[in-house]
Write a protein that holds these residues in place. Structure first.
Motif, PDB file in Angstrom:
ATOM      1  N   ASN A 192      38.510  36.311  24.928  1.00  0.00           N
ATOM      2  CA  ASN A 192      37.045  36.258  24.880  1.00  0.00           C
ATOM      3  C   ASN A 192      36.553  35.908  23.478  1.00  0.00           C
ATOM      4  OD1 ASN A 192      36.760  36.909  27.597  1.00  0.00           O
ATOM      5  ND2 ASN A 192      36.728  39.109  27.199  1.00  0.00           N
ATOM      6  N   ALA A 193      37.238  36.422  22.449  1.00  0.00           N
ATOM      7  CA  ALA A 193      36.846  36.107  21.072  1.00  0.00           C
ATOM      8  C   ALA A 193      37.046  34.629  20.772  1.00  0.00           C
ATOM      9  CB  ALA A 193      37.643  36.973  20.094  1.00  0.00           C
ATOM     10  N   ARG A 194      38.172  34.055  21.231  1.00  0.00           N
ATOM     11  CA  ARG A 194      38.402  32.621  21.013  1.00  0.00           C
ATOM     12  C   ARG A 194      37.382  31.777  21.770  1.00  0.00           C
ATOM     13  NH1 ARG A 194      43.838  34.250  21.568  1.00  0.00           N
ATOM     14  NH2 ARG A 194      43.863  33.515  23.730  1.00  0.00           N
ATOM     15  N   MET A 195      37.045  32.203  22.975  1.00  0.00           N
ATOM     16  CA  MET A 195      36.061  31.463  23.751  1.00  0.00           C
ATOM     17  C   MET A 195      34.697  31.461  23.048  1.00  0.00           C
ATOM     18  SD  MET A 195      34.843  32.189  27.684  1.00  0.00           S
ATOM     19  CE  MET A 195      36.573  32.388  28.165  1.00  0.00           C
ATOM     20  N   ALA A 196      34.309  32.611  22.525  1.00  0.00           N
ATOM     21  CA  ALA A 196      33.031  32.701  21.817  1.00  0.00           C
ATOM     22  C   ALA A 196      33.054  31.874  20.539  1.00  0.00           C
ATOM     23  CB  ALA A 196      32.717  34.157  21.498  1.00  0.00           C
ATOM     24  N   GLU A 197      34.205  31.861  19.841  1.00  0.00           N
ATOM     25  CA  GLU A 197      34.318  31.051  18.626  1.00  0.00           C
ATOM     26  C   GLU A 197      34.212  29.568  18.953  1.00  0.00           C
ATOM     27  OE1 GLU A 197      34.500  30.451  14.632  1.00  0.00           O
ATOM     28  OE2 GLU A 197      34.546  32.411  15.625  1.00  0.00           O
ATOM     29  N   GLY A 198      34.804  29.157  20.090  1.00  0.00           N
ATOM     30  CA  GLY A 198      34.688  27.760  20.508  1.00  0.00           C
ATOM     31  C   GLY A 198      33.259  27.367  20.818  1.00  0.00           C
ATOM     32  N   ALA A 199      32.492  28.278  21.417  1.00  0.00           N
ATOM     33  CA  ALA A 199      31.087  27.981  21.707  1.00  0.00           C
ATOM     34  C   ALA A 199      30.297  27.765  20.411  1.00  0.00           C
ATOM     35  CB  ALA A 199      30.476  29.117  22.529  1.00  0.00           C
ATOM     36  N   VAL A 200      30.588  28.579  19.394  1.00  0.00           N
ATOM     37  CA  VAL A 200      29.905  28.417  18.105  1.00  0.00           C
ATOM     38  C   VAL A 200      30.262  27.075  17.476  1.00  0.00           C
ATOM     39  CG1 VAL A 200      29.709  29.318  15.757  1.00  0.00           C
ATOM     40  CG2 VAL A 200      29.729  30.883  17.694  1.00  0.00           C
ATOM     41  N   LYS A 201      31.545  26.706  17.523  1.00  0.00           N
ATOM     42  CA  LYS A 201      31.967  25.433  16.934  1.00  0.00           C
ATOM     43  C   LYS A 201      31.352  24.251  17.675  1.00  0.00           C
ATOM     44  CE  LYS A 201      36.347  26.996  14.962  1.00  0.00           C
ATOM     45  NZ  LYS A 201      37.826  26.831  14.945  1.00  0.00           N
ATOM     46  N   GLU A 202      31.219  24.379  18.990  1.00  0.00           N
ATOM     47  CA  GLU A 202      30.629  23.290  19.768  1.00  0.00           C
ATOM     48  C   GLU A 202      29.177  23.051  19.360  1.00  0.00           C
ATOM     49  OE1 GLU A 202      29.802  22.089  24.450  1.00  0.00           O
ATOM     50  OE2 GLU A 202      30.531  24.079  23.924  1.00  0.00           O
ATOM     51  N   VAL A 203      28.403  24.133  19.283  1.00  0.00           N
ATOM     52  CA  VAL A 203      26.996  23.980  18.893  1.00  0.00           C
ATOM     53  C   VAL A 203      26.892  23.518  17.439  1.00  0.00           C
ATOM     54  CG1 VAL A 203      24.783  25.157  18.703  1.00  0.00           C
ATOM     55  CG2 VAL A 203      26.321  25.734  20.570  1.00  0.00           C
ATOM     56  N   SER A 204      27.774  24.027  16.578  1.00  0.00           N
ATOM     57  CA  SER A 204      27.747  23.615  15.171  1.00  0.00           C
ATOM     58  C   SER A 204      28.065  22.132  15.027  1.00  0.00           C
ATOM     59  CB  SER A 204      28.747  24.445  14.360  1.00  0.00           C
ATOM     60  OG  SER A 204      28.418  25.816  14.409  1.00  0.00           O
ATOM     61  N   ALA A 205      29.002  21.640  15.853  1.00  0.00           N
ATOM     62  CA  ALA A 205      29.337  20.212  15.795  1.00  0.00           C
ATOM     63  C   ALA A 205      28.147  19.355  16.221  1.00  0.00           C
ATOM     64  CB  ALA A 205      30.540  19.924  16.685  1.00  0.00           C
ATOM     65  N   ILE A 206      27.430  19.815  17.249  1.00  0.00           N
ATOM     66  CA  ILE A 206      26.254  19.065  17.683  1.00  0.00           C
ATOM     67  C   ILE A 206      25.181  19.098  16.612  1.00  0.00           C
ATOM     68  CG2 ILE A 206      24.451  18.918  19.429  1.00  0.00           C
ATOM     69  CD1 ILE A 206      26.393  20.099  21.426  1.00  0.00           C
ATOM     70  N   LEU A 207      25.002  20.263  15.986  1.00  0.00           N
ATOM     71  CA  LEU A 207      24.009  20.363  14.911  1.00  0.00           C
ATOM     72  C   LEU A 207      24.390  19.481  13.718  1.00  0.00           C
ATOM     73  CD1 LEU A 207      22.890  24.089  14.719  1.00  0.00           C
ATOM     74  CD2 LEU A 207      21.442  22.082  14.978  1.00  0.00           C
ATOM     75  N   ALA A 208      25.693  19.386  13.434  1.00  0.00           N
ATOM     76  CA  ALA A 208      26.129  18.520  12.333  1.00  0.00           C
ATOM     77  C   ALA A 208      25.771  17.070  12.617  1.00  0.00           C
ATOM     78  CB  ALA A 208      27.633  18.665  12.109  1.00  0.00           C
ATOM     79  N   ASP A 209      25.729  16.707  13.896  1.00  0.00           N
ATOM     80  CA  ASP A 209      25.369  15.338  14.266  1.00  0.00           C
ATOM     81  C   ASP A 209      23.875  15.084  14.116  1.00  0.00           C
ATOM     82  OD1 ASP A 209      26.526  12.883  15.159  1.00  0.00           O
ATOM     83  OD2 ASP A 209      25.432  13.120  17.038  1.00  0.00           O
ATOM     84  N   SER A 210      23.102  16.121  13.799  1.00  0.00           N
ATOM     85  CA  SER A 210      21.677  15.925  13.537  1.00  0.00           C
ATOM     86  C   SER A 210      21.433  15.509  12.096  1.00  0.00           C
ATOM     87  CB  SER A 210      20.895  17.204  13.851  1.00  0.00           C
ATOM     88  OG  SER A 210      21.269  18.247  12.968  1.00  0.00           O
ATOM     89  N   GLN A 211      22.458  15.593  11.255  1.00  0.00           N
ATOM     90  CA  GLN A 211      22.377  15.104   9.881  1.00  0.00           C
ATOM     91  C   GLN A 211      23.246  13.859   9.793  1.00  0.00           C
ATOM     92  OE1 GLN A 211      23.290  18.174   7.058  1.00  0.00           O
ATOM     93  NE2 GLN A 211      21.496  19.399   7.588  1.00  0.00           N
ATOM     94  N   MET A 212      22.624  12.712   9.924  1.00  0.00           N
ATOM     95  CA  MET A 212      23.360  11.466  10.054  1.00  0.00           C
ATOM     96  C   MET A 212      23.669  10.866   8.685  1.00  0.00           C
ATOM     97  SD  MET A 212      23.791  11.589  13.115  1.00  0.00           S
ATOM     98  CE  MET A 212      24.833  10.135  13.079  1.00  0.00           C
ATOM     99  N   ARG A 213      24.940  10.530   8.518  1.00  0.00           N
ATOM    100  CA  ARG A 213      25.413   9.958   7.258  1.00  0.00           C
ATOM    101  C   ARG A 213      25.932   8.544   7.484  1.00  0.00           C
ATOM    102  NH1 ARG A 213      25.725  13.886   3.396  1.00  0.00           N
ATOM    103  NH2 ARG A 213      25.439  16.018   4.178  1.00  0.00           N
ATOM    104  N   ALA A 214      26.008   7.792   6.426  1.00  0.00           N
ATOM    105  CA  ALA A 214      26.434   6.400   6.516  1.00  0.00           C
ATOM    106  C   ALA A 214      27.907   6.326   6.872  1.00  0.00           C
ATOM    107  CB  ALA A 214      26.176   5.680   5.202  1.00  0.00           C
ATOM    108  N   PRO A 215      28.287   5.605   7.939  1.00  0.00           N
ATOM    109  CA  PRO A 215      29.703   5.481   8.285  1.00  0.00           C
ATOM    110  C   PRO A 215      30.471   4.594   7.316  1.00  0.00           C
ATOM    111  CG  PRO A 215      28.371   4.133   9.745  1.00  0.00           C
ATOM    112  CD  PRO A 215      27.416   4.902   8.897  1.00  0.00           C
ATOM    113  N   ARG A 216      29.757   3.635   6.720  1.00  0.00           N
ATOM    114  CA  ARG A 216      30.357   2.709   5.753  1.00  0.00           C
ATOM    115  C   ARG A 216      29.338   2.416   4.658  1.00  0.00           C
ATOM    116  NH1 ARG A 216      34.562  -0.572   7.762  1.00  0.00           N
ATOM    117  NH2 ARG A 216      34.545  -1.506   5.684  1.00  0.00           N
TER     118      ARG A 216
END
Length: 322
Positions: free
Chosen positions: A185-209
């Motif tokens: 259950n702890a790993r599952m909850a940690e995965g949920a946090v990482k999933e939302v954090s990854a989506i939030l990181a995609d809200s700060q768009m950086r130059a690919p090149r």
């Protein structure tokens, strides 16, 4: 007289030669130069996260490096989901810690006291039964009293065994299966946090090149749909020239060979290499021939890349293939 005739003959021959030469030039096809266009690699930066543009850090014409922040999207819904996910993670970690640590010292001590209490009750019930049994044998008390004392002794024995089992279970802690479930259950909850954090990181768009900002389509405060290209970049270090050639001209074009192109905007000639040849779509490339052939000619797209960087080269400039 003979000299005049000789001059006349020479002049007539010269006129005839000039006339023949003119006819030959008139019937010799002229090679017209081909005009193409400079193109460059473009990157359209979009986000998976829909939301309102919080801030745009760049303008058209700005030079950016790979990893530079271009714009930020504000998404209150994702922030709320992140808080929920973090709360679930903290709760799951606490449950895992409780399962791994076992019962508290006070709980173990309390269960031990309960067992000692039951043990003392067992000893008292046993002593009472022995006394009543002796009196029964002497005929002082009836069998009913003896049976009641015996039953109380047996009940006290079971109570003491149950208290001992609870004490031992409390001292041993949670079962291995319970610990494994808590860890899962702890790993599952940690995965949920990482999933939302990854989506939030995609809200700060950086130059690919690295490159130059060619378009900024949305500004601060505007709503950006998911996948909408807010900022476009052009990388002039990855530029090439594009030409459209009829297939009867391809005999003079080979992959890998060098060609000299003239760039009118820069008034210079530069060496390019043929990098790619591909047929264009049927809907736009069939052309009737004007030379009497009984078939149509298709159009091919030819790409040439510069052999070395060209200062000042821009996408959209004309390129002349002489």
């Amino acid at each position: 007289m003979k000299a005049n005739r000789l001059l006349a003959v020479v002049a007539l021959l010269a006129l005839a030669a000039a006339l023949v030469w003119g006819l030959m030039l008139a019937h010799t096809p002229k090679s017209a130069p081909l005009q193409g266009q400079i193109e460059a690699r473009e990157y359209h930066v979009s986000s998976k996260v829909p939301g309102r543009i919080e801030e745009v850090m760049v303008r058209r014409g700005d030079k950016v490096a790979a990893g530079d922040l271009l714009y930020v999207i504000d998404s209150p819904e994702l922030n709320a989901k992140l808080m929920q996910a973090e709360g679930g993670r903290d709760a799951a970690r606490a449950m895992q810690l409780e399962a791994d640590s076992g019962a508290r010292k006070q709980q173990i001590a309390a269960q031990k006291e309960q067992w000692l209490k039951a043990k003392a009750g067992l000893e008292l019930a046993k002593t009472t039964f022995e006394r009543v049994d002796n009196l029964f044998k002497e005929g002082v008390v009836p069998r009913q009293k003896r049976d009641e004392a015996y039953t109380q002794w047996q009940a006290a024995k079971y109570t003491e065994q149950a208290a001992l089992a609870v004490y031992q279970m409390t001292e041993e802690g949670a079962r291995e299966e319970t610990k494994a479930a808590a860890a899962g259950n702890a790993r599952m909850a940690e995965g949920a946090v990482k999933e939302v954090s990854a989506i939030l990181a995609d809200s700060q768009m950086r130059a690919p090149r690295g490159g130059e900002v060619s378009e900024v389509l949305l500004q601060s405060g505007e709503l950006a749909p998911s996948g909408f290209p807010v900022v476009s970049l052009v990388d002039m270090s990855d530029a090439w020239a594009v030409f459209q050639l009829r297939e009867d001209m391809l005999k003079d074009v080979k992959l890998g060979e060098q060609k000299t192109l003239y760039i009118p905007a820069l008034d210079l000639r530069a060496e390019f290499k043929v990098n790619h040849i591909a047929v264009m779509g049927d809907f736009a490339t069939w052309r009737s021939t004007e030379s009497g052939h009984d078939f149509d000619l298709r159009t091919f797209e030819v790409e040439l890349v510069p052999l070395k960087p060209i200062d000042g080269l821009r996408a959209g400039m004309s390129a002349i293939w002489e």
